[in-house]
Write a protein that holds these residues in place. Structure first.
Motif, mmCIF file in Angstrom:
data_model
loop_
_atom_site.group_PDB
_atom_site.id
_atom_site.type_symbol
_atom_site.label_atom_id
_atom_site.label_comp_id
_atom_site.label_asym_id
_atom_site.label_seq_id
_atom_site.Cartn_x
_atom_site.Cartn_y
_atom_site.Cartn_z
ATOM 1 N N THR A 111 56.186 35.003 -14.735
ATOM 2 C CA THR A 111 55.724 34.969 -16.118
ATOM 3 C C THR A 111 56.034 33.605 -16.706
ATOM 4 O O THR A 111 57.159 33.106 -16.554
ATOM 5 N N VAL A 112 55.052 32.991 -17.348
ATOM 6 C CA VAL A 112 55.233 31.677 -17.959
ATOM 7 C C VAL A 112 55.212 31.824 -19.477
ATOM 8 O O VAL A 112 54.282 32.390 -20.043
ATOM 9 N N ARG A 113 56.269 31.306 -20.121
ATOM 10 C CA ARG A 113 56.338 31.297 -21.579
ATOM 11 C C ARG A 113 56.522 29.852 -22.030
ATOM 12 O O ARG A 113 57.502 29.196 -21.650
ATOM 13 N N LEU A 114 55.569 29.370 -22.820
ATOM 14 C CA LEU A 114 55.572 27.986 -23.264
ATOM 15 C C LEU A 114 55.524 27.910 -24.783
ATOM 16 O O LEU A 114 54.810 28.673 -25.435
ATOM 17 N N SER A 115 56.303 26.977 -25.327
ATOM 18 C CA SER A 115 56.243 26.680 -26.757
ATOM 19 C C SER A 115 56.871 25.309 -26.950
ATOM 20 O O SER A 115 57.761 24.907 -26.192
ATOM 21 N N GLY A 116 56.407 24.596 -27.977
ATOM 22 C CA GLY A 116 56.953 23.265 -28.219
ATOM 23 C C GLY A 116 56.661 22.344 -27.058
ATOM 24 O O GLY A 116 55.522 22.207 -26.611
ATOM 25 N N ASN A 117 57.716 21.720 -26.518
ATOM 26 C CA ASN A 117 57.551 20.727 -25.459
ATOM 27 C C ASN A 117 57.895 21.251 -24.076
ATOM 28 O O ASN A 117 57.990 20.486 -23.121
ATOM 29 N N GLY A 118 58.100 22.553 -23.954
ATOM 30 C CA GLY A 118 58.464 23.074 -22.644
ATOM 31 C C GLY A 118 58.400 24.578 -22.604
ATOM 32 O O GLY A 118 57.765 25.223 -23.439
ATOM 33 N N GLY A 119 59.060 25.144 -21.614
ATOM 34 C CA GLY A 119 59.042 26.584 -21.481
ATOM 35 C C GLY A 119 59.875 27.045 -20.312
ATOM 36 O O GLY A 119 60.667 26.285 -19.738
ATOM 37 N N THR A 120 59.683 28.297 -19.939
ATOM 38 C CA THR A 120 60.477 28.918 -18.892
ATOM 39 C C THR A 120 59.586 29.746 -17.983
ATOM 40 O O THR A 120 58.630 30.386 -18.443
ATOM 41 N N ALA A 134 75.628 41.303 -0.391
ATOM 42 C CA ALA A 134 75.315 42.229 -1.476
ATOM 43 C C ALA A 134 73.896 41.980 -1.978
ATOM 44 O O ALA A 134 73.488 40.835 -2.187
ATOM 45 N N VAL A 135 73.140 43.060 -2.167
ATOM 46 C CA VAL A 135 71.762 42.960 -2.616
ATOM 47 C C VAL A 135 71.702 43.133 -4.133
ATOM 48 O O VAL A 135 72.256 44.086 -4.680
ATOM 49 N N THR A 136 71.027 42.204 -4.787
ATOM 50 C CA THR A 136 70.885 42.241 -6.239
ATOM 51 C C THR A 136 69.411 42.315 -6.601
ATOM 52 O O THR A 136 68.591 41.565 -6.055
ATOM 53 N N THR A 137 69.088 43.212 -7.511
ATOM 54 C CA THR A 137 67.726 43.331 -8.020
ATOM 55 C C THR A 137 67.729 43.007 -9.505
ATOM 56 O O THR A 137 68.499 43.595 -10.269
ATOM 57 N N ALA A 138 66.901 42.062 -9.912
ATOM 58 C CA ALA A 138 66.859 41.653 -11.314
ATOM 59 C C ALA A 138 65.423 41.476 -11.755
ATOM 60 O O ALA A 138 64.583 40.974 -11.011
ATOM 61 N N SER A 139 65.127 41.887 -12.990
ATOM 62 C CA SER A 139 63.781 41.795 -13.530
ATOM 63 C C SER A 139 63.668 40.647 -14.518
ATOM 64 O O SER A 139 64.533 40.457 -15.375
ATOM 65 N N GLN A 140 62.619 39.857 -14.356
ATOM 66 C CA GLN A 140 62.274 38.761 -15.257
ATOM 67 C C GLN A 140 63.463 37.834 -15.530
ATOM 68 O O GLN A 140 63.874 37.600 -16.678
ATOM 69 N N VAL A 141 64.000 37.296 -14.463
ATOM 70 C CA VAL A 141 65.078 36.310 -14.524
ATOM 71 C C VAL A 141 64.509 34.968 -15.001
ATOM 72 O O VAL A 141 63.485 34.515 -14.480
ATOM 73 N N PRO A 142 65.138 34.300 -15.977
ATOM 74 C CA PRO A 142 64.692 32.947 -16.353
ATOM 75 C C PRO A 142 65.009 31.982 -15.220
ATOM 76 O O PRO A 142 66.080 31.388 -15.156
ATOM 77 N N PHE A 143 64.057 31.817 -14.307
ATOM 78 C CA PHE A 143 64.302 31.179 -13.017
ATOM 79 C C PHE A 143 64.205 29.664 -13.068
ATOM 80 O O PHE A 143 64.968 28.959 -12.407
ATOM 81 N N ALA A 144 63.255 29.140 -13.833
ATOM 82 C CA ALA A 144 63.037 27.692 -13.850
ATOM 83 C C ALA A 144 62.643 27.231 -15.242
ATOM 84 O O ALA A 144 61.941 27.930 -15.978
ATOM 85 N N SER A 145 63.107 26.037 -15.592
ATOM 86 C CA SER A 145 62.678 25.390 -16.829
ATOM 87 C C SER A 145 61.433 24.565 -16.546
ATOM 88 O O SER A 145 61.362 23.873 -15.521
ATOM 89 N N LEU A 146 60.468 24.620 -17.453
ATOM 90 C CA LEU A 146 59.210 23.897 -17.298
ATOM 91 C C LEU A 146 59.084 22.823 -18.363
ATOM 92 O O LEU A 146 59.464 23.041 -19.516
ATOM 93 N N SER A 147 58.555 21.675 -17.984
ATOM 94 C CA SER A 147 58.363 20.570 -18.918
ATOM 95 C C SER A 147 56.879 20.345 -19.173
ATOM 96 O O SER A 147 56.075 20.316 -18.239
ATOM 97 N N LEU A 148 56.531 20.196 -20.459
ATOM 98 C CA LEU A 148 55.147 19.898 -20.817
ATOM 99 C C LEU A 148 54.916 18.413 -21.030
ATOM 100 O O LEU A 148 53.772 17.970 -21.178
ATOM 101 N N GLY A 149 55.992 17.627 -21.086
ATOM 102 C CA GLY A 149 55.852 16.177 -21.199
ATOM 103 C C GLY A 149 55.107 15.722 -22.432
ATOM 104 O O GLY A 149 54.374 14.736 -22.390
#
Length: 484
Positions: A111-120, A134-149
């Motif tokens: 899922t991509v969420r963008l606002s202002g100059n970047g997003g997640t 150990a096995v971990t299950t997680a939903s909608q982890v903020p995995f990477a920061s995105l730059s809009l430049g």
């Protein structure tokens, strides 16, 4: 359109028609390799593993995964964009004696969420910790920061397109990545395109082919009396063949004609017609559309006039007219070639629809000949899905929605990309995993491998330590750090 921030492109047409209210995002795709060096590590001699695709995800180009069917919202007045995509990738590596894997990671539903100059970039993650297992299950982890430049996301058009957005691993992403990388590590860039529905008072946009039925249906439901009212065959031919076509050797593409549709990981051949026998659970149906693969070294293969037959013993065969434009076959068309066989279990109709979902397929001897000897008879090809409507009201399964933006085949990968088929978990022991290349292709392959070796040597000398995942302790001791 303006090129900014290291090949980041945004298309919002036109900016002067911005609407205050959020509008619906419906249809589109996201292309992302997660981290290409991680892919190389997983499929390399240390982890000795592979990956599989889930939920209709596909591969494109040399090292990218394609996630499909965007849904969400876009606000033209503020530039806020929020869209989720379907599909996932399951990585396995470092197989143990008990059959389990030390490396076991699934990333899905970006899922991509963008606002202002970047997003997640958010993802669902199932991961196994390196040390404890150990096995971990997680939903909608903020995995990477995105730059809009500095790109202005405001606008009011009917599409959003972003190419090569820089992505950086977050602290939570690093944890979900099972400790293979640290926070701040550069991931592969993210590209996406998404359709934006027009406002209620605005013009109505033409729906994408994948969002429409292949045939109009009346509201009345009537008995079919053995006649097929509509139908579709979904088949990707073979994932690694598609990768070979767009890779560094063939440097080719594919084109769809006659109503065939691109579902990312598969091609849909629509407008099925023919007969179905409910008592015998057998059918004989033909479908519209064709796909043509072309590339360097004489690659020119056309598959059309697709036909599916299922006999009363549950045995299925997929046929096609095959035109091979290679130098040896010179565009001779072979009619009704039995390409692959499959098993059709329980073809009894439900709600007016008889279907087979992702049935495993094997290449026939005639199919092997049609492919010019690239694969031998018995080779596992992509699974086939078959659905036929026996009433006017029956609805065919939805095709993954890649959006209305023209989906051109990705450009060929550079020389460093793997040109032969990668050894996946399912095919690592198969002798037919790599296609047999004609003499011209073999020469080109050797040249590409030599060039790749030089590039790899240079890059290994300059690669930063953070770019390579840390192998589990039991595996790292058996190989030098340069082999990673």
């Amino acid at each position: 359109m303006t090129l900014l921030c290291a090949a980041v492109l945004v298309a919002l047409l036109p900016a002067g028609q911005a609407n205050a209210a959020s509008r619906t995002v419906q249809g589109g795709r996201l292309d992302w390799g997660i981290k290409s060096s991680f892919q190389s590590y997983v499929t390399g001699p240390i982890a000795n593993g592979g990956f599989s695709l889930t939920g209709g995800a596909a591969t494109v180009g040399g090292s990218q995964f394609r996630f499909h069917s965007a849904t969400g919202t876009y606000d033209g007045s503020s530039g806020a964009f929020n869209a989720g995509f379907s599909g996932g990738v399951h990585f396995l590596g470092h197989k143990k004696s008990d059959g389990t894997h030390q490396l076991d990671l699934t990333i899905s539903r970006p899922t991509v969420r963008l606002s202002g100059n970047g997003g997640t970039l958010y993802v669902d993650v199932i991961s196994k910790a390196k040390g404890t297992g150990a096995v971990t299950t997680a939903s909608q982890v903020p995995f990477a920061s995105l730059s809009l430049g500095g790109i202005d996301m405001k606008g009011g058009g009917n599409a959003v397109q972003l190419n090569n957005l820089p992505a950086t691993l977050t602290a939570q992403g690093a944890k979900s990545f099972a400790g293979y990388y640290t926070a701040g590590t550069a991931l592969d860039p993210v590209s996406l395109s998404a359709d934006v529905k027009a406002a209620a008072t605005g013009p109505t946009r033409t729906p994408s082919p994948s969002a429409t039925a292949s045939k109009p249906k009346s509201k009345e439901s009537k008995a079919s009396s053995g006649r097929i009212e509509d139908g579709a065959v979904d088949w990707g031919v073979r994932r690694t063949f598609r990768e070979y076509v767009t890779g560094a050797i063939a440097q080719g593409e594919w084109k769809l004609t006659g109503g065939a549709q691109d579902g990312g990981a598969l091609f849909r051949f629509p407008a099925g017609s023919g007969t179905y026998d409910e008592k015998k659970q057998s059918l004989d149906a033909t479908f519209a559309g064709a796909v043509r693969f072309t590339g360097e070294q004489g690659l020119d293969l056309l598959l059309g006039e697709v036909r599916a037959k299922v006999t009363d013993d549950g045995k299925g065969t997929l046929y096609a007219d095959v035109t091979n434009g290679s130098e040896t076959q010179k565009n001779e068309t072979q009619k009704k070639v039995p390409l692959v066989t499959f098993t059709a279990k329980d073809l009894k109709p439900k709600n007016g629809l008889a279907q087979v979902t992702e049935a495993p397929t094997k290449l026939t001897a005639a199919g092997a000949e049609a492919f010019g000897g690239m694969y031998k008879a018995g080779t596992v090809m992509d699974p086939v899905s078959l659905a036929v409507a026996l009433t006017d009201s029956a609805e065919l399964p939805a095709l993954p929605d890649l959006g209305s933006t023209e989906s051109a085949t990705p450009k060929a990968a550079d020389a460093e990309a793997t040109t032969a088929e990668p050894k996946t978990e399912a095919t690592a022991s198969d002798s037919d995993d790599v296609p047999v290349l004609p003499i011209g292709l073999a020469a080109a392959f050797l040249a590409a491998v030599a060039a790749a070796a030089v590039l790899l040597t240079r890059r290994r000398r300059t690669r930063q330590a953070s770019d390579t995942p840390a192998a589990p302790a039991s595996s790292a001791s058996s190989a030098s750090s340069d082999e990673h």
